[in-house]
Design a protein around this motif. Structure first.
Motif, mmCIF file in Angstrom:
data_model
loop_
_atom_site.group_PDB
_atom_site.id
_atom_site.type_symbol
_atom_site.label_atom_id
_atom_site.label_comp_id
_atom_site.label_asym_id
_atom_site.label_seq_id
_atom_site.Cartn_x
_atom_site.Cartn_y
_atom_site.Cartn_z
ATOM 1 N N TYR A 70 42.193 38.968 53.182
ATOM 2 C CA TYR A 70 40.662 39.231 53.171
ATOM 3 C C TYR A 70 39.970 40.353 53.574
ATOM 4 O O TYR A 70 39.167 40.936 52.992
ATOM 5 N N PRO A 71 40.677 40.925 54.892
ATOM 6 C CA PRO A 71 39.991 42.344 55.206
ATOM 7 C C PRO A 71 40.136 43.447 53.969
ATOM 8 O O PRO A 71 39.147 43.980 53.684
ATOM 9 N N PHE A 72 41.260 43.461 53.415
ATOM 10 C CA PHE A 72 41.505 44.406 52.244
ATOM 11 C C PHE A 72 40.751 44.134 51.184
ATOM 12 O O PHE A 72 40.008 44.933 50.480
ATOM 13 N N LEU A 73 40.462 42.844 50.731
ATOM 14 C CA LEU A 73 39.587 42.524 49.684
ATOM 15 C C LEU A 73 38.050 42.819 50.015
ATOM 16 O O LEU A 73 37.085 43.504 49.199
ATOM 17 N N ARG A 74 37.599 42.425 51.262
ATOM 18 C CA ARG A 74 36.341 42.488 51.722
ATOM 19 C C ARG A 74 36.147 44.153 51.497
ATOM 20 O O ARG A 74 34.865 44.434 50.987
ATOM 21 N N ASP A 75 36.788 44.916 52.178
ATOM 22 C CA ASP A 75 36.609 46.412 51.998
ATOM 23 C C ASP A 75 36.667 46.971 50.748
ATOM 24 O O ASP A 75 36.022 48.162 50.203
ATOM 25 N N TYR A 76 37.801 46.391 49.739
ATOM 26 C CA TYR A 76 37.812 47.144 48.517
ATOM 27 C C TYR A 76 36.610 46.802 47.579
ATOM 28 O O TYR A 76 36.260 47.481 46.665
ATOM 29 N N LEU A 77 36.121 45.438 47.740
ATOM 30 C CA LEU A 77 35.111 44.809 46.849
ATOM 31 C C LEU A 77 33.868 45.179 47.368
ATOM 32 O O LEU A 77 32.818 44.960 46.862
ATOM 33 N N TYR A 78 33.681 45.810 48.587
ATOM 34 C CA TYR A 78 32.515 46.248 49.212
ATOM 35 C C TYR A 78 31.724 47.123 48.309
ATOM 36 O O TYR A 78 32.197 48.159 47.738
ATOM 37 N N GLY A 79 30.833 46.743 47.759
ATOM 38 C CA GLY A 79 29.780 47.908 46.853
ATOM 39 C C GLY A 79 30.084 47.524 45.486
ATOM 40 O O GLY A 79 29.525 48.130 44.544
ATOM 41 N N LYS A 80 31.017 46.535 45.298
ATOM 42 C CA LYS A 80 31.158 46.168 43.900
ATOM 43 C C LYS A 80 30.567 44.802 43.600
ATOM 44 O O LYS A 80 31.293 43.873 42.857
ATOM 45 N N LYS A 81 29.160 44.518 43.944
ATOM 46 C CA LYS A 81 28.622 43.427 43.607
ATOM 47 C C LYS A 81 28.326 43.038 42.417
ATOM 48 O O LYS A 81 28.710 42.017 41.592
ATOM 49 N N SER A 82 28.178 43.999 41.545
ATOM 50 C CA SER A 82 27.787 43.702 40.015
ATOM 51 C C SER A 82 29.143 43.390 39.260
ATOM 52 O O SER A 82 29.141 42.590 38.514
ATOM 53 N N PHE A 83 30.347 43.803 39.877
ATOM 54 C CA PHE A 83 31.679 43.466 39.291
ATOM 55 C C PHE A 83 32.081 41.957 39.550
ATOM 56 O O PHE A 83 32.079 41.129 38.602
ATOM 57 N N LEU A 84 31.538 41.584 40.870
ATOM 58 C CA LEU A 84 31.881 40.090 41.270
ATOM 59 C C LEU A 84 30.869 39.201 40.536
ATOM 60 O O LEU A 84 31.147 38.174 40.215
ATOM 61 N N ASP A 85 29.677 39.830 40.365
ATOM 62 C CA ASP A 85 28.631 38.942 39.586
ATOM 63 C C ASP A 85 29.296 38.793 38.133
ATOM 64 O O ASP A 85 29.079 37.475 37.670
ATOM 65 N N GLU A 86 29.587 39.661 37.476
ATOM 66 C CA GLU A 86 30.011 39.467 36.319
ATOM 67 C C GLU A 86 31.387 38.767 35.994
ATOM 68 O O GLU A 86 31.660 38.122 35.095
ATOM 69 N N PHE A 87 32.277 38.740 37.191
ATOM 70 C CA PHE A 87 33.585 38.154 37.070
ATOM 71 C C PHE A 87 33.124 36.513 37.356
ATOM 72 O O PHE A 87 33.788 35.746 36.249
ATOM 73 N N ILE A 88 32.238 36.221 38.405
ATOM 74 C CA ILE A 88 31.960 34.751 38.511
ATOM 75 C C ILE A 88 31.278 34.476 37.466
ATOM 76 O O ILE A 88 31.464 33.270 36.609
ATOM 77 N N SER A 89 30.377 34.972 36.516
ATOM 78 C CA SER A 89 29.482 34.792 35.455
ATOM 79 C C SER A 89 30.664 34.527 34.149
ATOM 80 O O SER A 89 30.530 33.395 33.633
ATOM 81 N N SER A 90 31.637 35.311 34.188
ATOM 82 C CA SER A 90 32.620 35.131 32.779
ATOM 83 C C SER A 90 33.443 33.720 33.359
ATOM 84 O O SER A 90 33.729 33.029 32.218
ATOM 85 N N VAL A 91 33.563 33.636 34.339
ATOM 86 C CA VAL A 91 34.378 32.265 34.740
ATOM 87 C C VAL A 91 33.417 31.201 34.288
ATOM 88 O O VAL A 91 33.750 30.087 33.833
ATOM 89 N N PHE A 92 32.155 31.102 34.755
ATOM 90 C CA PHE A 92 31.390 30.014 34.576
ATOM 91 C C PHE A 92 31.015 29.657 33.059
ATOM 92 O O PHE A 92 31.175 28.763 32.806
ATOM 93 N N ILE A 93 30.939 30.723 32.425
ATOM 94 C CA ILE A 93 30.564 30.616 30.923
ATOM 95 C C ILE A 93 31.764 30.205 30.119
ATOM 96 O O ILE A 93 31.811 29.287 29.403
#
Length: 96
Positions: A70-93
């Motif tokens: 979790y701490p690694f992912l949180r730090d790694y993904l910090y500032g990558k909100k657009s990536f996370l949004d597109e990731f989740i969007s692709s999963v739902f679609i």
């Protein structure tokens, strides 16, 4: 045995879907996969990396199973909100 029968019932309801990611999202998943493998010296598959991302995105509040990541992912993904949004969007679609 009640727990086992309930788990079995739930496992029968699981449906597997093909998830199609845009190339740039898939490239970021591969980058994260390499970073995770480098970090802990284990080989992480794309499937495991995607599952880890799903758990991170969907259940941040109760992220107890993968506490060490979790701490690694949180730090790694910090500032990558657009990536996370597109990731989740692709999963739902892909799920529909």
């Amino acid at each position: 045995m009640h727990f086992f029968s309930k788990s079995f019932e739930l496992s029968q309801k699981i449906q597997y879907k093909t998830i199609i990611f845009p190339d740039h999202v898939y490239a970021e998943i591969q980058k994260l996969q390499r970073e995770l493998s480098y970090k802990d010296g284990k080989t992480h598959s794309i499937t495991n990396t995607i599952n880890l991302l799903l758990r991170f995105c969907i259940d941040k509040e109760n992220y107890l199973i993968f506490v060490q990541d979790y701490p690694f992912l949180r730090d790694y993904l910090y500032g990558k909100k657009s990536f996370l949004d597109e990731f989740i969007s692709s999963v739902f679609i892909s799920a529909h």
